[in-house]
Design an enzyme around this catalytic site. Sequence first.
Site, mmCIF file in Angstrom:
data_model
loop_
_atom_site.group_PDB
_atom_site.id
_atom_site.type_symbol
_atom_site.label_atom_id
_atom_site.label_comp_id
_atom_site.label_asym_id
_atom_site.label_seq_id
_atom_site.Cartn_x
_atom_site.Cartn_y
_atom_site.Cartn_z
ATOM 1 N N TYR A 33 0.825 -1.207 0.000
ATOM 2 C CA TYR A 33 0.000 0.000 0.000
ATOM 3 C C TYR A 33 0.865 1.265 0.000
ATOM 4 O O TYR A 33 1.596 1.534 0.954
ATOM 5 C CB TYR A 33 -0.943 0.023 1.211
ATOM 6 C CG TYR A 33 -1.900 -1.148 1.285
ATOM 7 C CD1 TYR A 33 -2.372 -1.778 0.135
ATOM 8 C CD2 TYR A 33 -2.346 -1.632 2.510
ATOM 9 C CE1 TYR A 33 -3.244 -2.852 0.197
ATOM 10 C CE2 TYR A 33 -3.226 -2.704 2.585
ATOM 11 C CZ TYR A 33 -3.664 -3.306 1.420
ATOM 12 O OH TYR A 33 -4.525 -4.370 1.486
ATOM 13 N N HIS B 111 -0.185 -11.968 0.604
ATOM 14 C CA HIS B 111 -1.040 -10.947 -0.003
ATOM 15 C C HIS B 111 -1.441 -11.278 -1.451
ATOM 16 O O HIS B 111 -0.607 -11.294 -2.337
ATOM 17 C CB HIS B 111 -0.286 -9.602 0.037
ATOM 18 C CG HIS B 111 -1.145 -8.408 -0.220
ATOM 19 N ND1 HIS B 111 -0.674 -7.131 -0.076
ATOM 20 C CD2 HIS B 111 -2.440 -8.271 -0.611
ATOM 21 C CE1 HIS B 111 -1.642 -6.273 -0.363
ATOM 22 N NE2 HIS B 111 -2.718 -6.952 -0.705
HETATM 23 P P1 NAD Z 1 -13.967 0.036 1.154
HETATM 24 O O1 NAD Z 1 -14.668 -0.637 0.043
HETATM 25 O O2 NAD Z 1 -14.606 -0.044 2.466
HETATM 26 O O3 NAD Z 1 -13.689 1.590 0.908
HETATM 27 C C1 NAD Z 1 -13.551 2.154 -0.340
HETATM 28 C C2 NAD Z 1 -13.386 3.677 -0.234
HETATM 29 O O4 NAD Z 1 -14.441 4.281 0.531
HETATM 30 C C3 NAD Z 1 -12.096 4.147 0.436
HETATM 31 O O5 NAD Z 1 -11.515 5.102 -0.412
HETATM 32 C C4 NAD Z 1 -12.545 4.833 1.725
HETATM 33 O O6 NAD Z 1 -11.700 5.938 2.053
HETATM 34 C C5 NAD Z 1 -13.923 5.311 1.403
HETATM 35 N N1 NAD Z 1 -14.805 5.401 2.596
HETATM 36 C C6 NAD Z 1 -14.588 4.935 3.848
HETATM 37 N N2 NAD Z 1 -15.643 5.188 4.645
HETATM 38 C C7 NAD Z 1 -16.557 5.821 3.865
HETATM 39 C C8 NAD Z 1 -17.856 6.319 4.107
HETATM 40 N N3 NAD Z 1 -18.432 6.220 5.300
HETATM 41 N N4 NAD Z 1 -18.525 6.896 3.080
HETATM 42 C C9 NAD Z 1 -17.971 7.001 1.855
HETATM 43 N N5 NAD Z 1 -16.742 6.538 1.558
HETATM 44 C C10 NAD Z 1 -16.037 5.963 2.555
HETATM 45 O O7 NAD Z 1 -12.623 -0.616 1.452
HETATM 46 P P2 NAD Z 1 -11.185 -0.655 0.817
HETATM 47 O O8 NAD Z 1 -10.519 0.649 1.044
HETATM 48 O O9 NAD Z 1 -11.211 -1.237 -0.533
HETATM 49 O O10 NAD Z 1 -10.580 -1.780 1.783
HETATM 50 C C11 NAD Z 1 -10.490 -1.618 3.174
HETATM 51 C C12 NAD Z 1 -9.202 -2.208 3.697
HETATM 52 O O11 NAD Z 1 -9.258 -3.628 3.570
HETATM 53 C C13 NAD Z 1 -7.938 -1.783 2.974
HETATM 54 O O12 NAD Z 1 -7.423 -0.593 3.494
HETATM 55 C C14 NAD Z 1 -7.043 -2.959 3.297
HETATM 56 O O13 NAD Z 1 -6.527 -2.813 4.589
HETATM 57 C C15 NAD Z 1 -7.998 -4.136 3.261
HETATM 58 N N6 NAD Z 1 -8.043 -4.820 1.945
HETATM 59 C C16 NAD Z 1 -7.219 -5.865 1.739
HETATM 60 C C17 NAD Z 1 -7.213 -6.532 0.521
HETATM 61 C C18 NAD Z 1 -6.275 -7.693 0.308
HETATM 62 O O14 NAD Z 1 -5.584 -8.092 1.219
HETATM 63 N N7 NAD Z 1 -6.212 -8.258 -0.867
HETATM 64 C C19 NAD Z 1 -8.060 -6.117 -0.502
HETATM 65 C C20 NAD Z 1 -8.930 -5.055 -0.274
HETATM 66 C C21 NAD Z 1 -8.917 -4.412 0.964
#
Ligand code: NAD
Length: 316
Positions: free
Chosen positions: A56, A121
């Site tokens: 990241y 990962h």
């Molecule tokens: P998400 O789908 O929850 O969020 C997507 C976006 O929405 C982000 O840009 C976030 O800033 C924004 N957001 C957060 N709260 C919000 C709200 N209340 N209203 C509107 N927008 C909002 O999740 P994501 O960022 O895709 O994933 C979350 C976490 O999960 C990542 O940071 C990571 O730690 C983990 N993750 C891991 C993998 C993997 O290991 N392959 C893949 C995806 C995510």
Amino acid sequence: MELRPLGNTGLKLSCVGFGASPLGSVFGPVSDEEAIDTVREAFKLGINFFDTSPYYGGTLSEKVLGKALKAVGVPRNEYIVSTKCGRYKEGFDFSAERVTRSIDESLERLQMEYVDILQCHDIEFGSLDQIINETIPALQKLKETGKIRFIGITGLPLEIFTYVLDRVPLGTVDVILSYCHYGINDTTLEDLIPYLKNKGVGVISASPLSMGLLTESGPPEWHPASAELQAACQTAAAFCNKKGKNISKLALQYSLCNKDISTILVGMKSVEQVQVNVAAATELAQGQIDEQTLAEVEEILKPVKNQTWPSGIQKS
Ligand code: NAD
């Protein structure tokens, strides 16, 4: 904030987990001060689980999270940190040599003596047989050194989890992290839960907003979903907005309703996002999800239900 057990690990994770990928400035710049304030607010509101990766922001997320955790000063045994190995800005490398070096680099960036969970990962981009025969045994050695407490695997296609878990001794893999498979538009992770429970494997689900599909502002340009899926989600978001409802809140609450999932990881980069997401969890704990709006949104999303996208080098 409700704490939920994670498989057989003995860990208890806050049901809303802090996804730290945004701290790597991957969704726009985040200053160190903003990161510190965001992490402080997360602790204040009961979040105890933080997830990052060397991938990241090309290691920036780990560095900034480490700095913020240090600045906030909560004792190390009062929170849980997971990071990952095998995926880097430069590409994928799941060799024993690379992942063994990787944890030392991560610990230095995080300014910690150990991480609670180290996850391979996005294993669908590597050879799953290498993960089984080389990567996981290397992680088991790291467990013995005390640098990591538990082992996990992450990725998008759900069949990667059964492929690996069917071929490693019981208790070797402690945790799986799935993403974009437990939200209003895609609930396919549900089918895997009895199998995971039976093996005592903890379940982390990430991306309840489907990486931005279920937000009012819509997904980022790089989002891999089909135009049809993106359009349906935007129709649903606009429908909610017209009713005075917020689709992201509904989506997070929907994911939180499944108590077999230990934590829902949401990416957060501001005090406000932490407050909004924790408030959604608190509201749910005190009452009920908005069943009527949920049914209406599910109806809009019916034609694209469980539609996903390809990921990795294996068939998905
Ligand atoms: P998400 O789908 O929850 O969020 C997507 C976006 O929405 C982000 O840009 C976030 O800033 C924004 N957001 C957060 N709260 C919000 C709200 N209340 N209203 C509107 N927008 C909002 O999740 P994501 O960022 O895709 O994933 C979350 C976490 O999960 C990542 O940071 C990571 O730690 C983990 N993750 C891991 C993998 C993997 O290991 N392959 C893949 C995806 C995510």
